[in-house]
Motif scaffolding. Sequence first.
Motif, short mmCIF file in Angstrom:
data_model
loop_
_atom_site.label_atom_id
_atom_site.label_comp_id
_atom_site.label_asym_id
_atom_site.label_seq_id
_atom_site.Cartn_x
_atom_site.Cartn_y
_atom_site.Cartn_z
N ARG A 12 9.53 7.17 1.99
CA ARG A 12 8.34 7.91 1.56
C ARG A 12 8.74 9.36 1.24
N TYR A 33 8.41 -1.78 4.19
CA TYR A 33 6.96 -1.68 4.29
C TYR A 33 6.40 -2.96 4.94
N LYS A 78 0.82 -1.21 0.00
CA LYS A 78 0.00 0.00 0.00
C LYS A 78 0.85 1.25 0.00
N ASP A 79 2.14 1.07 0.21
CA ASP A 79 3.03 2.23 0.24
C ASP A 79 4.38 1.82 -0.36
#
Length: 559
Positions: free
Chosen positions: A107, A60, A53-54
């Motif tokens: 991120r 992650y 999801k990221d």
Amino acid sequence: MSATPATRPEQGEAARVRTYDAVVVGAGFSGLYMLFWLRDKLGLRARVFEKGKDVGGTWYWNRYPGARCDSESVYYCFSDHLSEEILQEWNWSERYATQPEIQRYLRWVAEKMDLLRDIELNRTVLAAHYDEQRAVWRITLDGDEQVEARFFITAVGCLHAINMPKFPGLARFRGRWYHTADWPEEGVSFAGRRVAVIGTGATAVQVIPEVAKEAQHVYVFQRTPNHCIPGQNRKISPEEMAEIKKNYKQIWQKMRANRAGFPYNPSNRSALETPPEERWRIYEEAWQRGGLGFGQETFSDLLISEEANRTAQEFFATKIRQIVRDPHVADLLTPKYPFGTKRPPLEHGYYETFNRPNVTLVDVRSTPIEEITEAGIRTSDREYEVDDIIFATGFDAMTGALFAIDIRGRGGVSLRERWADGPQTYLGLASHGFPNMFMITGPQSPSVLTNMVVAIEQHVEWIADCIRYLRENGFDAIEATPEAEQQWVAHHAEVANLTLIPKTDSWWVGANIPGKRRLLYPYVGGLDAYRAICDKVARAGYQGFSLSRLEGSRSSAAG
Ligand code: N01
């Protein structure tokens, strides 16, 4: 600047096959860096598909308690080849960054470099089939969407496919169970619970002390103990960080020239030729310094001489006996194989944890796990009633994540079948029969034996240079020749057999997966030597590859 990931196309749009110059699978360190090179340096249309999801890749998925990097954080980040500004702006808080900190970093990098707009999250690459007539890869995504690209690049990570041992009875277990590499995002509380941890590898060594702090009781199911090196973790002060930033150029130069990609000072002393007291002092200093430099910075013959290695084993045995109060437990925790032939975990209070009254070590080498019951785990000896089971049982490393994708090259040959007898690669970067496919840190490259980010940068830059060369010279396809591949596989095995490593059962040799071909998967010749080989291949016009145009082909300079 955009902080929004690319979205999947609307249904009508999806029916149209999207085409790119390159498709990259995975948005961890390697996928992010590959995208930067393809898109920003080469000006190509590139797309990254990421199952999570990221962004973050391994950082992650591995969100278990205590997850932190075993490489020093200041060395485990992108170099100025990505961005001097990024290198100068980010501050690491501890010697070994925690998983949340690394995830935040990745991120932040993705946002700052505006990478997200070319990354589709929650997208699984199911298949990639090569169309020889057109020299393109047709890639199938979840939802049966197809995209096409000239280049197919795997950035799937070496440790992604989960190893879940097939103990009978898990379905009837009434408690909760987790695998460390697929940890619930919301976290898990173990307060007041009886917890089983299966496994004592690098992951378990991080998990166990953390869980023991809050659980009512922890049962550690150990099959093989490991040589755990103290991390000697500490905070990094702003002054220290500033000093490191000033020296980053030299640090990176040193890392690139080091066989494991760290700025360590390799020792050229023989353990056997060093007098015992002096030898002990050297081990003790390395223990106090802590970190993965222990092997490289002590003695040069530990991985080639069993006798030399025994001196390190004795040192670890003594340390464990000094820390662990119960002599029987200390003995169980003492490895009986040569130091460094399995990945030594870094520990943060691991051995001390076995002095706690709420921790029990269960030796499943002598009393194997027979089944999971409704109430817990039954070994050949007795049943352990627990509320939760943590599987810290590792991965089908190096090949598992590649085989999870149905990759088919020329003539529809599947990668899995082609590699049934073990990986067949040239430089761990490419495989004969799979033109225009590149593997970042693939099997038979140094990868997991190094500081991963340094290995990743080397691979990505080599792949990007290669693609640039092909385009500038009007080639449509590149493929490893069978001869070059055979030579690399033979060289890889020859170098591996000069060391003690292949003799020990470990995931490095695939011994953790029943039925997996037993051979050393990463390349042991050193990242420095490997880099020189790759550079030489490129300078010679991609020696060992055949380069072709759609209307005809030629073999590369030296074939
Ligand atoms: O996995 P592992 P991991 N019955 O395969 C045991 C990296 N890493 O997730 O040794 C009983 O090492 C197995 O026993 P044995 C690092 O490179 C990096 O811990 O096979 N036990 C072993 O004890 C590391 O090496 C960081 O006899 C079973 C354990 O499960 C790699 O990931 C942090 C079993 C698995 O250990 C993998 O580490 C953590 C069975 N049927 C990890 N099957 C960083 O910080 C397996 N086991 C960068």
